[in-house]
Write a protein that holds these residues in place. Structure first.
Motif, mmCIF file in Angstrom:
data_model
loop_
_atom_site.group_PDB
_atom_site.id
_atom_site.type_symbol
_atom_site.label_atom_id
_atom_site.label_comp_id
_atom_site.label_asym_id
_atom_site.label_seq_id
_atom_site.Cartn_x
_atom_site.Cartn_y
_atom_site.Cartn_z
ATOM 1 N N GLY A 278 0.780 -1.228 0.000
ATOM 2 C CA GLY A 278 0.000 0.000 0.000
ATOM 3 C C GLY A 278 0.812 1.277 0.000
ATOM 4 N N LEU A 279 1.922 1.299 0.733
ATOM 5 C CA LEU A 279 2.709 2.524 0.857
ATOM 6 C C LEU A 279 3.842 2.611 -0.158
ATOM 7 N N GLY A 280 4.418 1.476 -0.519
ATOM 8 C CA GLY A 280 5.480 1.482 -1.518
ATOM 9 C C GLY A 280 6.601 2.441 -1.166
ATOM 10 N N LYS A 281 6.904 3.359 -2.087
ATOM 11 C CA LYS A 281 8.036 4.266 -1.912
ATOM 12 C C LYS A 281 7.754 5.432 -0.981
ATOM 13 N N THR A 282 6.566 5.479 -0.386
ATOM 14 C CA THR A 282 6.310 6.504 0.636
ATOM 15 C C THR A 282 6.684 6.007 2.037
ATOM 16 N N ILE A 283 7.199 4.791 2.134
ATOM 17 C CA ILE A 283 7.646 4.280 3.437
ATOM 18 C C ILE A 283 8.863 5.078 3.906
ATOM 19 N N GLY A 284 8.781 5.553 5.134
ATOM 20 C CA GLY A 284 9.945 6.127 5.791
ATOM 21 C C GLY A 284 10.546 5.087 6.716
ATOM 22 N N ALA A 285 9.789 4.733 7.769
ATOM 23 C CA ALA A 285 10.245 3.710 8.709
ATOM 24 C C ALA A 285 9.077 2.840 9.132
ATOM 25 N N LEU A 286 9.291 1.545 9.112
ATOM 26 C CA LEU A 286 8.343 0.578 9.663
ATOM 27 C C LEU A 286 8.908 0.151 11.012
ATOM 28 N N VAL A 287 8.224 0.545 12.074
ATOM 29 C CA VAL A 287 8.803 0.471 13.414
ATOM 30 C C VAL A 287 8.169 -0.634 14.251
ATOM 31 N N PHE A 288 9.008 -1.529 14.746
ATOM 32 C CA PHE A 288 8.581 -2.511 15.739
ATOM 33 C C PHE A 288 8.869 -1.907 17.110
ATOM 34 N N GLN A 289 7.829 -1.323 17.732
ATOM 35 C CA GLN A 289 7.979 -0.737 19.063
ATOM 36 C C GLN A 289 7.651 -1.819 20.093
ATOM 37 N N LEU A 290 8.683 -2.308 20.760
ATOM 38 C CA LEU A 290 8.534 -3.440 21.676
ATOM 39 C C LEU A 290 8.025 -2.949 23.021
ATOM 40 N N SER A 291 6.849 -3.410 23.406
ATOM 41 C CA SER A 291 6.234 -3.003 24.667
ATOM 42 C C SER A 291 7.065 -3.494 25.852
ATOM 43 N N PRO A 292 6.854 -2.904 27.030
ATOM 44 C CA PRO A 292 7.596 -3.356 28.221
ATOM 45 C C PRO A 292 7.448 -4.859 28.439
ATOM 46 N N LEU A 293 8.542 -5.498 28.726
ATOM 47 C CA LEU A 293 8.548 -6.949 28.926
ATOM 48 C C LEU A 293 8.174 -7.301 30.361
ATOM 49 N N PRO A 294 7.487 -8.425 30.556
ATOM 50 C CA PRO A 294 7.238 -8.900 31.928
ATOM 51 C C PRO A 294 8.537 -9.393 32.548
ATOM 52 N N GLY A 295 8.577 -9.419 33.895
ATOM 53 C CA GLY A 295 9.779 -9.798 34.620
ATOM 54 C C GLY A 295 10.435 -11.092 34.176
ATOM 55 N N PRO A 296 9.661 -12.171 33.992
ATOM 56 C CA PRO A 296 10.294 -13.432 33.590
ATOM 57 C C PRO A 296 11.034 -13.351 32.252
ATOM 58 N N LEU A 297 10.534 -12.546 31.313
ATOM 59 C CA LEU A 297 11.229 -12.408 30.029
ATOM 60 C C LEU A 297 12.434 -11.487 30.154
ATOM 61 N N LEU A 298 12.323 -10.449 30.984
ATOM 62 C CA LEU A 298 13.472 -9.579 31.224
ATOM 63 C C LEU A 298 14.632 -10.359 31.840
ATOM 64 N N ALA A 299 14.290 -11.378 32.601
ATOM 65 C CA ALA A 299 15.329 -12.202 33.237
ATOM 66 C C ALA A 299 16.011 -13.127 32.235
ATOM 67 N N ARG A 300 15.429 -13.257 31.055
ATOM 68 C CA ARG A 300 15.999 -14.114 30.008
ATOM 69 C C ARG A 300 16.175 -13.304 28.729
ATOM 70 N N MET A 301 16.949 -12.223 28.819
ATOM 71 C CA MET A 301 17.078 -11.317 27.682
ATOM 72 C C MET A 301 17.762 -11.958 26.482
ATOM 73 N N SER A 302 18.653 -12.912 26.719
ATOM 74 C CA SER A 302 19.321 -13.543 25.567
ATOM 75 C C SER A 302 18.299 -14.194 24.645
ATOM 76 N N GLU A 303 17.231 -14.769 25.223
ATOM 77 C CA GLU A 303 16.173 -15.368 24.395
ATOM 78 C C GLU A 303 15.443 -14.294 23.594
ATOM 79 N N GLN A 304 15.231 -13.130 24.184
ATOM 80 C CA GLN A 304 14.504 -12.060 23.491
ATOM 81 C C GLN A 304 15.351 -11.498 22.345
ATOM 82 N N PHE A 305 16.659 -11.390 22.572
ATOM 83 C CA PHE A 305 17.534 -10.945 21.487
ATOM 84 C C PHE A 305 17.509 -11.940 20.328
ATOM 85 N N ASP A 306 17.515 -13.226 20.650
ATOM 86 C CA ASP A 306 17.472 -14.254 19.604
ATOM 87 C C ASP A 306 16.164 -14.178 18.822
#
Length: 327
Positions: free
Chosen positions: A152-180
């Protein structure tokens, strides 16, 4: 005979949303800005911008549907954010309708659906209920975000942004998995026909060399998020330097004085969003310096500003443009 006596029939009043007459200052600033610099607001449907962006008063619904052409006629507004896709995926036909309403050189910054960027499934009041099985899922991201935006946007795309919401504690404790997970997602996505794919975060735990490495490997950009949940702009600069050269993506979301959960407070304080009530000249000056360096090196800069940054996004854009030129 009556027409001859009174000078002919009265002129018809233009229908629909009309742009406010451009201010001479805005036209001069726009003429001096590099074509690599795309400044804009985080969306465009605010009735209180009458006189700043719109020539008349219109409802939010009318502006949302038919106001984009008038918005894009403003000399300084060369970009805009589409945030509503965060709450529900947007169809390619809707993206195409937006693209058809803007001039050449205009760019969109679009947020990915929370369907793939929030680690939690949430209730209507925003409370996390359970883990989201589609968090950073490449298939869902492609189907519900990337493919429709490309089409739909084609060449009018500037940035398609994945804004990652705050992570719950258990996932923050395993950040290597989130990076992967994030790395696998970005590697699975095709390159856009224009602009960039970028990642914005809401947890400072992401801001480390691992993020730099995976973004560089996937050819994606870091989206500077100016938000109280993150360190100030100056403390995010090492990531930009580590990823240089490349385009700049910035979303100025919320003034730091309101705190990490201050959206409602800001909304009440700023009312119609037609006054700059909380100017943040320090952030603006630092941002102007980074934008000048980026554009001066021939790289694009995609900057979108919320009303909640200083009180009125169009006035923030004007002040930022002035900072860019005056310096």
């Amino acid at each position: 005979m009556q027409d001859e006596l009174f000078g002919g029939p009265p002129e018809k009043r233009p229908r629909g949303v009309q742009p406010a007459p451009p201010a001479a200052e805005d036209e001069a600033l726009a003429a001096a800005l590099s074509p690599h610099i795309h400044l804009g607001t985080s969306t465009w449907s605010y009735p209180g911008w009458e006189g700043l962006v719109w020539a008349g008063r219109h409802s939010e619904a009318t502006l949302s549907k038919t106001g984009l052409t008038a918005y894009a006629a403003h000399p300084l507004l060369r970009a805009v954010g589409i945030d509503r896709g965060f709450y529900r995926p947007i169809a390619a036909s809707d993206f195409e309708r937006h693209a058809q309403q803007v001039p050449r050189g205009f760019r969109f910054t679009v947020k990915a659906p929370s369907l793939v960027t929030d680690a939690l499934l949430r209730s209507e009041d925003g409370r996390g209920q359970e883990l989201n099985p589609l968090f950073l899922d490449p298939t869902a991201a492609m189907q519900d975000f990337i493919a429709p935006a490309f089409e739909g946007l084609g060449k009018t795309i500037g940035a398609l942004v994945f804004q990652l919401s705050p992570l719950p504690g258990p996932l923050l404790a395993r950040m290597s998995e989130q990076f992967d997970r994030l790395h696998a997602l970005l590697l699975a996505l095709p390159k856009p026909p224009a602009g960039v794919i970028a990642v914005e975060v809401r947890d400072a735990a992401w801001l480390c060399p691992d993020l730099v490495a995976l973004l560089r490997d996937a050819g994606a950009r870091y989206c500077v998020g100016l938000h109280p949940k993150l360190p100030p702009l100056a403390e995010q600069l090492p990531l930009l330097r580590a990823l240089w050269p490349g385009p700049l993506v910035v979303r100025w979301n919320l003034n730091r004085l309101h705190g990490p959960y201050g959206y409602e407070e800001a909304e009440k304080r700023y009312g119609e969003f037609n006054e700059m009530l909380d100017p943040d000249s320090e952030t603006r000056a630092e941002l102007a310096r980074i934008i000048r360096g980026t554009a001066g090196a021939g790289q694009d800069a995609f900057i979108t500003i919320s009303n909640k940054a200083e009180g009125s996004a169009p006035l923030s854009v004007r002040a930022l443009a002035k900072a860019l030129i005056d310096s």
